[in-house]
Scaffold this motif. Structure first.
Motif, PDB file in Angstrom:
ATOM      1  N   PHE A  79       0.817  -1.225   0.000  1.00 14.48           N
ATOM      2  CA  PHE A  79       0.000   0.000   0.000  1.00 14.48           C
ATOM      3  C   PHE A  79       0.844   1.265   0.000  1.00 14.48           C
ATOM      4  O   PHE A  79       0.490   2.257  -0.646  1.00 14.48           O
ATOM      5  CB  PHE A  79      -0.914  -0.015   1.227  1.00 14.48           C
ATOM      6  CG  PHE A  79      -1.905   1.121   1.259  1.00 14.48           C
ATOM      7  CD1 PHE A  79      -2.981   1.145   0.387  1.00 14.48           C
ATOM      8  CD2 PHE A  79      -1.757   2.174   2.159  1.00 14.48           C
ATOM      9  CE1 PHE A  79      -3.900   2.185   0.415  1.00 14.48           C
ATOM     10  CE2 PHE A  79      -2.665   3.221   2.189  1.00 14.48           C
ATOM     11  CZ  PHE A  79      -3.745   3.224   1.314  1.00 14.48           C
ATOM     12  N   GLU A  80       1.966   1.268   0.735  1.00 14.95           N
ATOM     13  CA  GLU A  80       2.719   2.498   0.948  1.00 14.95           C
ATOM     14  C   GLU A  80       4.074   2.560   0.237  1.00 14.95           C
ATOM     15  O   GLU A  80       4.526   3.635  -0.135  1.00 14.95           O
ATOM     16  CB  GLU A  80       2.965   2.687   2.469  1.00 14.95           C
ATOM     17  CG  GLU A  80       1.719   2.986   3.272  1.00 14.95           C
ATOM     18  CD  GLU A  80       1.294   4.446   3.171  1.00 14.95           C
ATOM     19  OE1 GLU A  80       1.937   5.194   2.415  1.00 14.95           O
ATOM     20  OE2 GLU A  80       0.321   4.821   3.845  1.00 14.95           O
ATOM     21  N   ASP A  81       4.742   1.418   0.070  1.00 15.03           N
ATOM     22  CA  ASP A  81       6.151   1.498  -0.338  1.00 15.03           C
ATOM     23  C   ASP A  81       6.564   0.180  -1.004  1.00 15.03           C
ATOM     24  O   ASP A  81       7.238  -0.660  -0.401  1.00 15.03           O
ATOM     25  CB  ASP A  81       6.997   1.771   0.920  1.00 15.03           C
ATOM     26  CG  ASP A  81       8.439   2.122   0.598  1.00 15.03           C
ATOM     27  OD1 ASP A  81       8.821   2.060  -0.586  1.00 15.03           O
ATOM     28  OD2 ASP A  81       9.185   2.444   1.551  1.00 15.03           O
ATOM     29  N   LYS A  82       6.189   0.046  -2.281  1.00 12.33           N
ATOM     30  CA  LYS A  82       6.385  -1.245  -2.958  1.00 12.33           C
ATOM     31  C   LYS A  82       7.856  -1.634  -3.067  1.00 12.33           C
ATOM     32  O   LYS A  82       8.196  -2.810  -3.153  1.00 12.33           O
ATOM     33  CB  LYS A  82       5.758  -1.198  -4.342  1.00 12.33           C
ATOM     34  CG  LYS A  82       4.252  -0.993  -4.346  1.00 12.33           C
ATOM     35  CD  LYS A  82       3.705  -0.944  -5.755  1.00 12.33           C
ATOM     36  CE  LYS A  82       2.207  -0.670  -5.755  1.00 12.33           C
ATOM     37  NZ  LYS A  82       1.889   0.676  -5.184  1.00 12.33           N
ATOM     38  N   ALA A  94       9.656   7.001  -6.780  1.00 10.03           N
ATOM     39  CA  ALA A  94       8.390   7.406  -6.165  1.00 10.03           C
ATOM     40  C   ALA A  94       8.339   8.921  -5.975  1.00 10.03           C
ATOM     41  O   ALA A  94       7.289   9.550  -6.161  1.00 10.03           O
ATOM     42  CB  ALA A  94       8.223   6.699  -4.817  1.00 10.03           C
ATOM     43  N   MET A  95       9.461   9.535  -5.620  1.00 10.50           N
ATOM     44  CA  MET A  95       9.476  10.986  -5.439  1.00 10.50           C
ATOM     45  C   MET A  95       9.280  11.695  -6.777  1.00 10.50           C
ATOM     46  O   MET A  95       8.584  12.715  -6.861  1.00 10.50           O
ATOM     47  CB  MET A  95      10.795  11.416  -4.796  1.00 10.50           C
ATOM     48  CG  MET A  95      10.928  10.977  -3.347  1.00 10.50           C
ATOM     49  SD  MET A  95      12.316  11.762  -2.512  1.00 10.50           S
ATOM     50  CE  MET A  95      11.738  13.442  -2.402  1.00 10.50           C
ATOM     51  N   ALA A  96       9.893  11.191  -7.840  1.00  5.89           N
ATOM     52  CA  ALA A  96       9.717  11.792  -9.163  1.00  5.89           C
ATOM     53  C   ALA A  96       8.258  11.688  -9.601  1.00  5.89           C
ATOM     54  O   ALA A  96       7.687  12.650 -10.150  1.00  5.89           O
ATOM     55  CB  ALA A  96      10.632  11.106 -10.172  1.00  5.89           C
ATOM     56  N   VAL A 109      -0.916  16.059  -4.100  1.00  8.32           N
ATOM     57  CA  VAL A 109      -1.808  14.901  -4.120  1.00  8.32           C
ATOM     58  C   VAL A 109      -1.063  13.621  -3.805  1.00  8.32           C
ATOM     59  O   VAL A 109      -1.648  12.581  -3.543  1.00  8.32           O
ATOM     60  CB  VAL A 109      -2.498  14.774  -5.502  1.00  8.32           C
ATOM     61  CG1 VAL A 109      -3.411  15.957  -5.755  1.00  8.32           C
ATOM     62  CG2 VAL A 109      -1.463  14.623  -6.612  1.00  8.32           C
ATOM     63  N   SER A 110       0.274  13.670  -3.820  1.00  4.30           N
ATOM     64  CA  SER A 110       1.094  12.496  -3.518  1.00  4.30           C
ATOM     65  C   SER A 110       2.393  12.962  -2.879  1.00  4.30           C
ATOM     66  O   SER A 110       2.965  13.973  -3.292  1.00  4.30           O
ATOM     67  CB  SER A 110       1.384  11.697  -4.795  1.00  4.30           C
ATOM     68  OG  SER A 110       2.211  10.590  -4.512  1.00  4.30           O
ATOM     69  N   GLY A 111       2.820  12.212  -1.844  1.00  5.03           N
ATOM     70  CA  GLY A 111       4.014  12.646  -1.133  1.00  5.03           C
ATOM     71  C   GLY A 111       5.267  11.929  -1.545  1.00  5.03           C
ATOM     72  O   GLY A 111       6.364  12.464  -1.462  1.00  5.03           O
ATOM     73  N   GLY A 112       5.158  10.723  -2.010  1.00  2.00           N
ATOM     74  CA  GLY A 112       6.325   9.947  -2.400  1.00  2.00           C
ATOM     75  C   GLY A 112       7.199   9.522  -1.243  1.00  2.00           C
ATOM     76  O   GLY A 112       8.348   9.094  -1.440  1.00  2.00           O
ATOM     77  N   SER A 113       6.703   9.605  -0.030  1.00  2.00           N
ATOM     78  CA  SER A 113       7.508   9.230   1.134  1.00  2.00           C
ATOM     79  C   SER A 113       7.574   7.718   1.265  1.00  2.00           C
ATOM     80  O   SER A 113       6.581   7.009   1.055  1.00  2.00           O
ATOM     81  CB  SER A 113       6.922   9.821   2.419  1.00  2.00           C
ATOM     82  OG  SER A 113       7.000  11.221   2.407  1.00  2.00           O
ATOM     83  N   THR A 114       8.743   7.252   1.617  1.00  2.00           N
ATOM     84  CA  THR A 114       8.903   5.830   1.907  1.00  2.00           C
ATOM     85  C   THR A 114       8.465   5.546   3.345  1.00  2.00           C
ATOM     86  O   THR A 114       8.236   6.465   4.146  1.00  2.00           O
ATOM     87  CB  THR A 114      10.365   5.414   1.751  1.00  2.00           C
ATOM     88  OG1 THR A 114      11.144   6.121   2.723  1.00  2.00           O
ATOM     89  CG2 THR A 114      10.877   5.732   0.359  1.00  2.00           C
ATOM     90  N   THR A 119       8.423   6.939   9.036  1.00  2.74           N
ATOM     91  CA  THR A 119       8.831   6.629  10.407  1.00  2.74           C
ATOM     92  C   THR A 119       9.561   7.818  11.029  1.00  2.74           C
ATOM     93  O   THR A 119       9.314   8.177  12.191  1.00  2.74           O
ATOM     94  CB  THR A 119       9.737   5.380  10.423  1.00  2.74           C
ATOM     95  OG1 THR A 119       9.039   4.286   9.836  1.00  2.74           O
ATOM     96  CG2 THR A 119      10.156   5.030  11.835  1.00  2.74           C
ATOM     97  N   ILE A 120      10.443   8.457  10.226  1.00  2.01           N
ATOM     98  CA  ILE A 120      11.141   9.648  10.713  1.00  2.01           C
ATOM     99  C   ILE A 120      10.153  10.765  11.007  1.00  2.01           C
ATOM    100  O   ILE A 120      10.236  11.423  12.059  1.00  2.01           O
ATOM    101  CB  ILE A 120      12.193  10.108   9.679  1.00  2.01           C
ATOM    102  CG1 ILE A 120      13.335   9.084   9.581  1.00  2.01           C
ATOM    103  CG2 ILE A 120      12.737  11.481  10.034  1.00  2.01           C
ATOM    104  CD1 ILE A 120      14.146   8.932  10.840  1.00  2.01           C
ATOM    105  N   ARG A 121       9.186  10.955  10.115  1.00  4.96           N
ATOM    106  CA  ARG A 121       8.216  12.028  10.323  1.00  4.96           C
ATOM    107  C   ARG A 121       7.376  11.783  11.571  1.00  4.96           C
ATOM    108  O   ARG A 121       7.072  12.707  12.333  1.00  4.96           O
ATOM    109  CB  ARG A 121       7.320  12.166   9.089  1.00  4.96           C
ATOM    110  CG  ARG A 121       6.349  13.345   9.194  1.00  4.96           C
ATOM    111  CD  ARG A 121       5.681  13.692   7.881  1.00  4.96           C
ATOM    112  NE  ARG A 121       4.854  12.609   7.376  1.00  4.96           N
ATOM    113  CZ  ARG A 121       5.115  11.915   6.288  1.00  4.96           C
ATOM    114  NH1 ARG A 121       6.211  12.183   5.588  1.00  4.96           N
ATOM    115  NH2 ARG A 121       4.311  10.961   5.887  1.00  4.96           N
TER     116      ARG A 121
END
Length: 796
Positions: A79-82, A94-96, A109-114, A119-121
């Motif tokens: 769901f979050e980080d394939k 993902a960030m691009a 609309v999308s953050g691209g965060s892993t 976890t850091i956030r």
């Protein structure tokens, strides 16, 4: 030259900056990433959740688990980080993609965060700005360097928001599904996996349609990735999503509160413990106590507690400090009665019995006086208000008679018993010994269920170890029971064993055998019902004013302690150990496996010739002897004082002396002779008791062999005579006894004649306040003199 110096300087400065940046990179993460308070959690020995409490900041946040379920890892990564297992903390692709989507939408609309960045956030809780995003990238890379992928997933799962005040996967599983994460289905796990993405918007019970859509999309994604098949995904879509959060299990609330207060002393770094409690047994006892509580509340008895200990391991198997009913504050069910100081009633009597055996002051069946007794201003009474005259020590214990117990303590000395209880670990004796006096043995002090059960467990452990340690003693047998599982249990070194203990194994064995015979008026059917099931040493207790009802029982494997009463100390009629606590005790033992009885510690016992009638060490005058196993200290006890040789005529009908018959014509015969006060009651219950034959005419009694005695009051007694309802002074019933049932006694007070009695020697008198001399004279001229004092006002 200057140019070279400048170049070198620039290089050094550059290297220094690089070094400082590298140091910053290494030190930028704190050693502990998350410092938020966590919920206190108590698990059963099998890992099942027994109890949890909300964290101090109002969040349901469990301490991080050692591992996370594989289903959650697959769901959250899909769901979050394939590419979670492939990137170094930052997913450039993902960030691009996110930047392209945001540019086209002219908004975020999308953050691209892993997952690493998330976890850091979660650990920083800063505003989402470009600068913070760049910092998160650096910190995420640092976290990847420091931690494994599994550790990062574990941190994320423990701290991700799941809506409302639920933080972390484990708390969410329990709050939304009422089960542990390991037991959730694919549909349930997919539901939880989509919540951290937008916990403020998607909340179970609201926006159900959007929640179902997100979950179903994730299930289809799992099928697409071949993690599950499409049939499983379709079936999982049919599962309902949770409604409102569920309450967490509250199956050991008092143990959880105990853990809260003792966590620092236990040196446990986390707020989660894997306890020693047996989940099935804990639930059974909770249900059993609730059933009895519903019955007892009809008599306004509101509280009940039970503690079960494993003797072999020295651990707690069940801990029910009260019936937990927080919705009814008047019941005070929050009070942990296992820790609460209460009057122990008669539950300390076996400890006195064992101590006196240990010190060679009695033998198991030594006769103890059971007659009206006044010691100073203290007049103990038996539960049934009757008297046996004399009773074997073990029988007095099994019947829980108060007067023999007080007389035993008078012999043992209450300061000595007070010190013994302190050594055994009773922590609530906060007053000096004189404060308790002889009432110490009848519940005049306060003890906790914890200390009481711990002491009996120590005795059972000591007896279990007698053979294992070849006659030596383990000094840790009387340690407090543990309720936290220990991975590495230290093995006892041989040089730690001791030659002596507070109670020797022979004395403990005799004590448990006496407790096995426990019988009270009215409980015969109850005991017979249980006796066929399991051998059990047990004792009941009832405090003054019917405030506390106790029952404690033990086998080589288990100790069970039960308390029934009111937390506020209110007494109730019928609140006795035998009536309300013992039935609970028996029902708990029925839930426990049956086992063998204690082995006989032969190396701590010796065979001794005992007088059958008196229970004392047999003298040369004891005609009926038995051989019994007694502690070694029993050799120090006195020989039987109640068997004496009397001199009879040839017909054995009359006693004679050398004043009337030649010694050559006498028959010398041993005879069991009790003092008059003891004989007075003893012969009522023992039809085989033979009083001394009378003297033949012309023969005098030269030895006064206990001709007369006062039953009440005793010598130097201080008596207060209360006023009656009409305002007049009441009377005292004076009671005497005489060896000769036909004798007459002439009563005198201060040398003034008062009255004459025959057969039954009782007088109701009301002497004036002050000190008096009582003189009794029988029709043979024998005299008996003693002192007593009538108080002008009652002493306190």
């Amino acid at each position: 030259m200057s140019v070279k110096i400048k170049q070198v300087s620039k290089l050094l400065i550059g290297d220094g900056i690089v070094f400082l940046l590298w140091c910053w990179f290494l030190l930028c993460l704190p050693s502990r990433l998350f410092v938020s308070p966590t919920s206190y959690v108590v698990e059963a020995s099998n890992g099942a959740l027994l109890n949890a409490a909300i964290a101090s900041d109002g969040q349901w946040r469990f301490p991080a688990a050692d591992s996370i379920p594989g289903k959650f890892a697959k769901c959250i990564i899909a769901f979050e980080d394939k590419r979670f297992y492939k990137h170094p903390g930052v997913d450039i692709l993902a960030m691009a993609r996110a930047m392209r989507q945001n540019y086209r939408a002219k908004g975020i609309v999308s953050g691209g965060s892993t997952l690493t960045m998330q976890t850091i956030r979660l650990s920083r809780r800063q505003d989402r700005t470009v600068a913070q995003k760049l910092l998160e990238i650096l910190l995420a890379i640092r976290l990847e360097v420091r931690s494994s992928k599994q550790e990062i997933l574990r941190l994320y799962a423990a701290n991700a928001p799941f809506g409302s005040n639920v933080v972390g996967l484990e708390a969410a599983a329990w709050r939304y599904f009422g089960r542990s994460p390991q037991s959730l289905s694919w549909g349930e796990m997919a539901t939880l996996a989509v919540l951290p993405n937008s916990p403020g918007l998607v909340h179970p019970g609201r926006n159900i349609t959007r929640l179902i859509t997100k979950r179903n999309n994730l299930l289809d994604q799992l099928a697409k990735l071949k993690i599950i098949d499409q049939a499983t995904a379709n079936l999982s879509k049919l599962e309902p999503v949770p409604g409102k959060p569920r309450p967490l299990p509250q199956n050991a609330p008092h143990l959880l509160n105990r853990f809260k207060t003792e966590r620092a002393s236990l040196k446990i770094p986390t707020t989660r413990i894997r306890s020693t409690l047996d989940e099935a047994l804990q639930l059974k006892i909770n249900s059993l106590l609730k059933r009895y509580n519903n019955r007892y509340r009809a008599n306004d008895i509101d509280n009940i507690a039970a503690l079960v200990l494993n003797v072999k391991n020295g651990t707690v198997m069940a801990y029910a400090g009260n019936i937990y009913q927080p919705e009814n504050a008047a019941l005070e069910s929050h009070v942990d009665m296992i820790k609460a100081p209460r009057s122990p009633g008669s539950t300390l009597k076996p400890l006195l019995y064992a101590s006196m055996l240990n010190d060679g002051l009695i033998l198991p069946k030594t006769l103890i006086p059971d007659i009206p007794t006044q010691i100073g201003n203290y007049s103990p009474q038996n539960y049934d208000l009757g008297y046996d005259g004399a009773i074997a020590a073990d029988r007095a214990l099994s019947r829980s008679l108060n007067i023999p117990a007080v007389r035993l303590l008078q012999t043992y000395k209450y300061p000595r018993f007070y010190d013994q209880l302190k050594k055994l670990g009773f922590s609530t004796l906060n007053q000096p010994a004189d404060h308790y006096g002889l009432s110490l043995i009848l519940g005049g002090s306060e003890v906790t269920m914890w200390d009481l059960a711990k002491t009996y467990m120590g005795m059972a452990r000591s007896l279990n170890h007698y053979n294992e340690y070849k006659g030596y003693y383990n000094p840790h047998d009387y340690d407090a029971p543990g309720y936290v599982q220990q991975k590495n249990i230290e093995k006892l070194e041989e040089n730690e064993l001791q030659r002596n203990s507070l109670l020797d194994n022979g004395s403990i064995w005799n004590t448990f055998n006496a407790m096995e015979e426990l019988m009270r008026p009215g409980d015969e059917g109850l005991w017979e019902q249980f006796s066929s099931a399991q051998r059990l040493a047990w004792k009941t207790g009832t405090s003054f004013g019917f405030r506390d009802a106790w029952a404690i029982g033990l086998t080589p494997d288990y100790v069970v302690c039960v308390w029934v009463g009111n937390a506020d100390g209110e007494g109730r009629p019928g609140l006795t150990g035998i009536d309300v606590a013992a039935p609970v005790l028996f029902d708990i033992f029925r839930q426990l496996p049956k086992g063998k009885w204690f082995e006989t510690p032969k190396n701590k016992l010796k065979q001794l010739s005992i007088c059958r009638q008196s229970g004392f060490k047999a003298s040369e005058y004891c005609p009926d002897r038995v051989t019994e196993l007694v502690p070694f200290a029993g050799e120090k006890t006195v020989v039987c004082p109640y068997h004496k040789v009397i001199h009879l005529d040839q017909s054995k009908t009359f006693r004679v002396t050398d004043q009337c018959i030649s010694p050559a014509n006498m028959v010398h015969q041993p005879w069991f002779i009790l003092p008059p006060a003891m004989e007075y009651y003893y012969k009522i219950k023992h039809s085989d008791y033979k009083p001394l034959p009378p003297f033949r005419n012309g023969c005098g009694d030269t030895g006064n062999n206990y001709v007369m005695d006062m039953i009440y009051p005793k010598n130097n007694a201080a008596i207060y005579i209360p006023l009656e309802f009409d305002g007049k002074r009441g009377k005292v019933v004076f009671t005497a006894t005489h060896k000769n049932a036909d004798a007459q006694i002439y009563w005198h007070i201060d040398d003034e004649y008062v009255a004459t009695t025959a057969h039954t020697h009782q007088l109701s008198l009301s002497p004036a306040p002050g000190k008096h001399t009582l003189t009794l004279v029988d029709n043979q001229g024998e005299r008996f003199v003693q002192q007593f004092t009538i108080l002008d006002r009652e002493k306190h």
